[in-house]
Design a protein around this motif. Sequence first.
Motif, PDB file in Angstrom:
ATOM      1  N   UNK A  80       9.909  35.073  -9.258  1.00 26.01           N
ATOM      2  CA  UNK A  80       9.606  34.322 -10.779  1.00 26.01           C
ATOM      3  C   UNK A  80      10.869  35.270 -10.910  1.00 26.01           C
ATOM      4  N   UNK A  81      11.617  34.559 -11.323  1.00 29.17           N
ATOM      5  CA  UNK A  81      13.097  34.966 -11.811  1.00 29.17           C
ATOM      6  C   UNK A  81      12.956  35.842 -13.458  1.00 29.17           C
ATOM      7  N   UNK A  82      12.674  36.723 -13.844  1.00 27.86           N
ATOM      8  CA  UNK A  82      12.864  37.041 -15.370  1.00 27.86           C
ATOM      9  C   UNK A  82      14.786  37.831 -16.306  1.00 27.86           C
ATOM     10  N   UNK A  83      15.017  36.889 -16.788  1.00 32.65           N
ATOM     11  CA  UNK A  83      15.836  37.380 -17.360  1.00 32.65           C
ATOM     12  C   UNK A  83      15.571  37.707 -19.795  1.00 32.65           C
ATOM     13  N   UNK A  84      16.372  38.666 -19.802  1.00 32.78           N
ATOM     14  CA  UNK A  84      16.151  39.582 -21.139  1.00 32.78           C
ATOM     15  C   UNK A  84      14.938  39.557 -21.313  1.00 32.78           C
ATOM     16  N   UNK A  85      14.187  40.331 -20.037  1.00 35.73           N
ATOM     17  CA  UNK A  85      12.807  41.093 -20.256  1.00 35.73           C
ATOM     18  C   UNK A  85      12.717  42.322 -21.541  1.00 35.73           C
ATOM     19  N   UNK A  86      12.007  41.987 -21.970  1.00 33.51           N
ATOM     20  CA  UNK A  86      11.200  42.148 -23.308  1.00 33.51           C
ATOM     21  C   UNK A  86      10.629  43.438 -23.126  1.00 33.51           C
ATOM     22  N   UNK A  87       9.276  44.460 -24.314  1.00 32.91           N
ATOM     23  CA  UNK A  87       9.235  45.314 -23.720  1.00 32.91           C
ATOM     24  C   UNK A  87       7.073  45.360 -23.980  1.00 32.91           C
ATOM     25  N   UNK A  88       6.952  43.179 -24.701  1.00 31.70           N
ATOM     26  CA  UNK A  88       6.124  43.059 -24.277  1.00 31.70           C
ATOM     27  C   UNK A  88       5.782  42.696 -22.895  1.00 31.70           C
ATOM     28  N   UNK A  89       7.085  42.488 -22.188  1.00 31.18           N
ATOM     29  CA  UNK A  89       6.444  41.877 -20.275  1.00 31.18           C
ATOM     30  C   UNK A  89       5.573  42.737 -20.046  1.00 31.18           C
ATOM     31  N   UNK A  90       5.916  44.127 -20.295  1.00 39.60           N
ATOM     32  CA  UNK A  90       5.404  45.224 -19.305  1.00 39.60           C
ATOM     33  C   UNK A  90       3.411  44.594 -18.176  1.00 39.60           C
ATOM     34  N   UNK A  91       3.162  45.011 -17.520  1.00 36.84           N
ATOM     35  CA  UNK A  91       2.486  44.542 -16.850  1.00 36.84           C
ATOM     36  C   UNK A  91       2.470  44.400 -15.360  1.00 36.84           C
ATOM     37  N   UNK A  92       1.490  44.082 -15.048  1.00 35.58           N
ATOM     38  CA  UNK A  92       1.357  44.082 -13.424  1.00 35.58           C
ATOM     39  C   UNK A  92       0.971  42.419 -13.039  1.00 35.58           C
ATOM     40  N   UNK A  93       2.172  41.881 -12.747  1.00 34.75           N
ATOM     41  CA  UNK A  93       2.398  40.861 -12.134  1.00 34.75           C
ATOM     42  C   UNK A  93       1.532  39.849 -10.763  1.00 34.75           C
ATOM     43  N   UNK A  94       0.453  39.164 -10.842  1.00 35.02           N
ATOM     44  CA  UNK A  94       0.233  38.700 -10.236  1.00 35.02           C
ATOM     45  C   UNK A  94       0.634  37.623  -9.672  1.00 35.02           C
ATOM     46  N   UNK A  95       0.505  37.323  -7.829  1.00 33.68           N
ATOM     47  CA  UNK A  95       0.722  35.653  -7.633  1.00 33.68           C
ATOM     48  C   UNK A  95      -0.282  34.824  -6.766  1.00 33.68           C
ATOM     49  N   UNK A  96      -0.116  33.579  -7.080  1.00 29.42           N
ATOM     50  CA  UNK A  96      -1.952  33.215  -6.500  1.00 29.42           C
ATOM     51  C   UNK A  96      -1.530  31.929  -6.109  1.00 29.42           C
ATOM     52  N   UNK A  97      -2.757  31.303  -5.584  1.00 32.31           N
ATOM     53  CA  UNK A  97      -2.057  30.538  -4.688  1.00 32.31           C
ATOM     54  C   UNK A  97      -3.518  29.515  -4.483  1.00 32.31           C
ATOM     55  N   UNK A  98      -2.898  27.991  -4.488  1.00 31.54           N
ATOM     56  CA  UNK A  98      -4.219  27.380  -4.627  1.00 31.54           C
ATOM     57  C   UNK A  98      -3.601  26.441  -3.828  1.00 31.54           C
ATOM     58  N   UNK A  99      -4.906  25.321  -2.218  1.00 23.98           N
ATOM     59  CA  UNK A  99      -4.394  24.417  -1.598  1.00 23.98           C
ATOM     60  C   UNK A  99      -4.697  22.923  -2.894  1.00 23.98           C
ATOM     61  N   UNK A 100      -3.304  22.308  -2.613  1.00 29.24           N
ATOM     62  CA  UNK A 100      -3.760  20.619  -3.950  1.00 29.24           C
ATOM     63  C   UNK A 100      -1.795  20.741  -4.275  1.00 29.24           C
ATOM     64  N   UNK A 101      -2.068  19.460  -4.665  1.00 28.01           N
ATOM     65  CA  UNK A 101      -0.786  19.024  -5.272  1.00 28.01           C
ATOM     66  C   UNK A 101      -0.157  19.097  -6.413  1.00 28.01           C
TER      67      UNK A 101
END
Length: 123
Positions: A80-101
């Motif tokens: 996940x490329x984050x450009x022009x970051x803003x204060x409101x982007x402050x958070x814990x970022x999670x990756x998730x996966x799910x089998x399927x197309x």
Amino acid sequence: QVQLVESGGGLVQPGDSLRLSCSVSERAFNYGLGWFRQAPGKEREFVAAITRGGSATRYADSVKGRFTVSRINGKNIGYLQINNARPEDTAIYYCAARAGGIIYTQVSDFTIWGQGTQVTVSS
């Protein structure tokens, strides 16, 4: 059970860029990936998603034009490329996966989650 490990978070200033990584323990090509974030006192929200083959992506309106989701299945990794970051982007970022197309965008769609990585945008 496949496992996910996020990395790349940190403290950045407004306008800066950073790239988050999501390492998939095995057979990443089987799984659609999603990125979510959760700020203090708020619910976990959708940020971006990519199909298992990488042919389709989707973004939350709040990040369109600034964030880019991608993946390299041969390396079992998503980004996940984050450009022009803003204060409101402050958070814990999670990756998730799910089998399927197909594209998955709801928290309830995903059965596998990483531990999260903190992103703080502040001057």
